[in-house]
Design a protein around this motif. Structure first.
Motif, PDB file in Angstrom:
ATOM      1  N   LEU A   1       0.827  -1.208   0.000  1.00 15.98           N
ATOM      2  CA  LEU A   1       0.000   0.000   0.000  1.00 15.98           C
ATOM      3  C   LEU A   1       0.862   1.259   0.000  1.00 15.98           C
ATOM      4  O   LEU A   1       0.486   2.266  -0.603  1.00 15.98           O
ATOM      5  CB  LEU A   1      -0.950   0.005   1.197  1.00 15.98           C
ATOM      6  CG  LEU A   1      -2.087  -1.023   1.141  1.00 15.98           C
ATOM      7  CD1 LEU A   1      -2.884  -0.991   2.437  1.00 15.98           C
ATOM      8  CD2 LEU A   1      -2.978  -0.779  -0.058  1.00 15.98           C
ATOM      9  N   LEU A   2       2.010   1.217   0.669  1.00 14.18           N
ATOM     10  CA  LEU A   2       2.915   2.371   0.684  1.00 14.18           C
ATOM     11  C   LEU A   2       3.572   2.598  -0.673  1.00 14.18           C
ATOM     12  O   LEU A   2       4.093   3.683  -0.943  1.00 14.18           O
ATOM     13  CB  LEU A   2       3.995   2.193   1.750  1.00 14.18           C
ATOM     14  CG  LEU A   2       3.570   2.439   3.185  1.00 14.18           C
ATOM     15  CD1 LEU A   2       4.700   2.080   4.135  1.00 14.18           C
ATOM     16  CD2 LEU A   2       3.163   3.890   3.365  1.00 14.18           C
ATOM     17  N   PHE A   3       3.547   1.574  -1.507  1.00 17.50           N
ATOM     18  CA  PHE A   3       4.143   1.725  -2.828  1.00 17.50           C
ATOM     19  C   PHE A   3       3.329   2.689  -3.696  1.00 17.50           C
ATOM     20  O   PHE A   3       3.881   3.383  -4.554  1.00 17.50           O
ATOM     21  CB  PHE A   3       4.270   0.356  -3.510  1.00 17.50           C
ATOM     22  CG  PHE A   3       5.176   0.366  -4.696  1.00 17.50           C
ATOM     23  CD1 PHE A   3       6.543   0.545  -4.531  1.00 17.50           C
ATOM     24  CD2 PHE A   3       4.675   0.216  -5.977  1.00 17.50           C
ATOM     25  CE1 PHE A   3       7.392   0.567  -5.616  1.00 17.50           C
ATOM     26  CE2 PHE A   3       5.521   0.239  -7.073  1.00 17.50           C
ATOM     27  CZ  PHE A   3       6.873   0.412  -6.893  1.00 17.50           C
ATOM     28  N   VAL A   4       2.009   2.756  -3.455  1.00 18.73           N
ATOM     29  CA  VAL A   4       1.138   3.639  -4.241  1.00 18.73           C
ATOM     30  C   VAL A   4       1.535   5.111  -4.061  1.00 18.73           C
ATOM     31  O   VAL A   4       1.764   5.812  -5.057  1.00 18.73           O
ATOM     32  CB  VAL A   4      -0.348   3.395  -3.898  1.00 18.73           C
ATOM     33  CG1 VAL A   4      -1.240   4.424  -4.570  1.00 18.73           C
ATOM     34  CG2 VAL A   4      -0.750   1.984  -4.298  1.00 18.73           C
ATOM     35  N   PRO A   5       1.638   5.638  -2.806  1.00 18.53           N
ATOM     36  CA  PRO A   5       2.065   7.039  -2.696  1.00 18.53           C
ATOM     37  C   PRO A   5       3.487   7.272  -3.201  1.00 18.53           C
ATOM     38  O   PRO A   5       3.807   8.361  -3.682  1.00 18.53           O
ATOM     39  CB  PRO A   5       1.951   7.368  -1.209  1.00 18.53           C
ATOM     40  CG  PRO A   5       1.591   6.132  -0.512  1.00 18.53           C
ATOM     41  CD  PRO A   5       1.272   5.082  -1.522  1.00 18.53           C
ATOM     42  N   THR A   6       4.321   6.237  -3.125  1.00 20.00           N
ATOM     43  CA  THR A   6       5.679   6.376  -3.651  1.00 20.00           C
ATOM     44  C   THR A   6       5.641   6.598  -5.153  1.00 20.00           C
ATOM     45  O   THR A   6       6.327   7.478  -5.688  1.00 20.00           O
ATOM     46  CB  THR A   6       6.517   5.124  -3.316  1.00 20.00           C
ATOM     47  OG1 THR A   6       6.536   4.940  -1.900  1.00 20.00           O
ATOM     48  CG2 THR A   6       7.927   5.242  -3.831  1.00 20.00           C
ATOM     49  N   VAL A   7       4.817   5.818  -5.846  1.00 20.16           N
ATOM     50  CA  VAL A   7       4.693   5.959  -7.297  1.00 20.16           C
ATOM     51  C   VAL A   7       4.071   7.313  -7.650  1.00 20.16           C
ATOM     52  O   VAL A   7       4.516   7.989  -8.589  1.00 20.16           O
ATOM     53  CB  VAL A   7       3.876   4.794  -7.889  1.00 20.16           C
ATOM     54  CG1 VAL A   7       3.531   5.052  -9.351  1.00 20.16           C
ATOM     55  CG2 VAL A   7       4.639   3.493  -7.749  1.00 20.16           C
ATOM     56  N   LEU A   8       3.061   7.734  -6.891  1.00 22.40           N
ATOM     57  CA  LEU A   8       2.440   9.035  -7.154  1.00 22.40           C
ATOM     58  C   LEU A   8       3.436  10.171  -6.944  1.00 22.40           C
ATOM     59  O   LEU A   8       3.492  11.118  -7.728  1.00 22.40           O
ATOM     60  CB  LEU A   8       1.212   9.223  -6.270  1.00 22.40           C
ATOM     61  CG  LEU A   8       0.025   8.304  -6.575  1.00 22.40           C
ATOM     62  CD1 LEU A   8      -1.087   8.515  -5.548  1.00 22.40           C
ATOM     63  CD2 LEU A   8      -0.478   8.520  -7.983  1.00 22.40           C
ATOM     64  N   SER A   9       4.226  10.086  -5.879  1.00 22.99           N
ATOM     65  CA  SER A   9       5.247  11.098  -5.615  1.00 22.99           C
ATOM     66  C   SER A   9       6.286  11.120  -6.735  1.00 22.99           C
ATOM     67  O   SER A   9       6.728  12.185  -7.170  1.00 22.99           O
ATOM     68  CB  SER A   9       5.911  10.824  -4.269  1.00 22.99           C
ATOM     69  OG  SER A   9       7.005  11.662  -4.074  1.00 22.99           O
ATOM     70  N   LEU A  10       6.655   9.941  -7.197  1.00 22.11           N
ATOM     71  CA  LEU A  10       7.613   9.847  -8.290  1.00 22.11           C
ATOM     72  C   LEU A  10       7.046  10.469  -9.556  1.00 22.11           C
ATOM     73  O   LEU A  10       7.738  11.197 -10.270  1.00 22.11           O
ATOM     74  CB  LEU A  10       7.981   8.383  -8.549  1.00 22.11           C
ATOM     75  CG  LEU A  10       8.930   8.104  -9.704  1.00 22.11           C
ATOM     76  CD1 LEU A  10      10.264   8.796  -9.467  1.00 22.11           C
ATOM     77  CD2 LEU A  10       9.119   6.618  -9.877  1.00 22.11           C
ATOM     78  N   ARG A  11       5.779  10.215  -9.807  1.00 24.21           N
ATOM     79  CA  ARG A  11       5.151  10.773 -11.002  1.00 24.21           C
ATOM     80  C   ARG A  11       5.148  12.301 -10.975  1.00 24.21           C
ATOM     81  O   ARG A  11       5.364  12.955 -11.995  1.00 24.21           O
ATOM     82  CB  ARG A  11       3.725  10.246 -11.123  1.00 24.21           C
ATOM     83  CG  ARG A  11       3.066  10.665 -12.388  1.00 24.21           C
ATOM     84  CD  ARG A  11       1.764   9.959 -12.615  1.00 24.21           C
ATOM     85  NE  ARG A  11       1.200  10.444 -13.866  1.00 24.21           N
ATOM     86  CZ  ARG A  11      -0.061  10.447 -14.140  1.00 24.21           C
ATOM     87  NH1 ARG A  11      -0.917   9.968 -13.276  1.00 24.21           N
ATOM     88  NH2 ARG A  11      -0.500  10.906 -15.278  1.00 24.21           N
ATOM     89  N   VAL A  12       4.901  12.879  -9.803  1.00 19.93           N
ATOM     90  CA  VAL A  12       4.857  14.336  -9.681  1.00 19.93           C
ATOM     91  C   VAL A  12       6.247  14.945  -9.811  1.00 19.93           C
ATOM     92  O   VAL A  12       6.425  15.983 -10.439  1.00 19.93           O
ATOM     93  CB  VAL A  12       4.211  14.731  -8.330  1.00 19.93           C
ATOM     94  CG1 VAL A  12       4.408  16.198  -8.036  1.00 19.93           C
ATOM     95  CG2 VAL A  12       2.734  14.376  -8.332  1.00 19.93           C
ATOM     96  N   SER A  13       7.246  14.297  -9.226  1.00 15.36           N
ATOM     97  CA  SER A  13       8.579  14.905  -9.184  1.00 15.36           C
ATOM     98  C   SER A  13       9.522  14.403 -10.279  1.00 15.36           C
ATOM     99  O   SER A  13      10.677  14.826 -10.334  1.00 15.36           O
ATOM    100  CB  SER A  13       9.216  14.646  -7.817  1.00 15.36           C
ATOM    101  OG  SER A  13       9.398  13.255  -7.621  1.00 15.36           O
TER     102      SER A  13
END
Length: 154
Positions: free
Chosen positions: A16-28
């Motif tokens: 589940l923590l991988f989802v915000p990691t991917v979203l953060s990566l997408r933004v930055s």
């Protein structure tokens, strides 16, 4: 290897923590487009620094995007400046130096883009791993303390 309930919970939370990691990566995640926008903004800031008062105001980046390219906008603003005096010639030279510096930084950022992208992915994955390992260690420590209390009670 069999996983107990806590380890299964850890696996679920890690996924589940991988989802915000991917979203953060997408933004930055750096792209040519973001580098271009940073370059255009830097050029506009320099232009406004040197010529903002003489041309009667400032423009935002959003105003520029309403139909004109950044280069067209800056060229139009340069034409509206009165004929050069000694002071204006000095300002133009300083502005030209700033533009050369900004352009070289832009080219350098484009040249380093693949490396920057790779480093961004690595940093995000390492943060995700660090959080997952920390959660596992905390779970293991809590289980260790819990086992200690259960042994005393028997």
């Amino acid at each position: 290897m069999k996983l107990n309930g806590w380890q299964r919970l850890w696996v679920l939370v890690s996924l589940l923590l991988f989802v915000p990691t991917v979203l953060s990566l997408r933004v930055s995640f750096p792209t040519e487009e973001t580098i271009y926008h940073n370059w255009a903004s830097a050029g506009l800031i320099e232009f406004q620094h040197w010529y903002g008062d003489e041309t009667g105001g400032y423009a935002t980046y959003a105003e520029i995007q309403k139909g004109k390219s950044d280069v067209d906008f800056i060229n139009e603003r340069m034409k509206s400046i009165p004929s050069p005096s000694d002071k204006d010639t000095e300002v133009r030279l300083k502005f030209k130096e700033a533009v050369v510096r900004i352009n070289s930084e832009y080219e350098e950022q484009l040249h380093k883009l693949p490396e920057t992208q790779r480093n961004t992915v690595i940093v995000h994955v390492l943060w995700w791993l660090a959080i997952c390992v920390t959660l596992y260690v905390f779970g293991w420590l809590i289980a260790w303390v819990r086992r200690g209390f259960h042994k005393q009670a028997t």
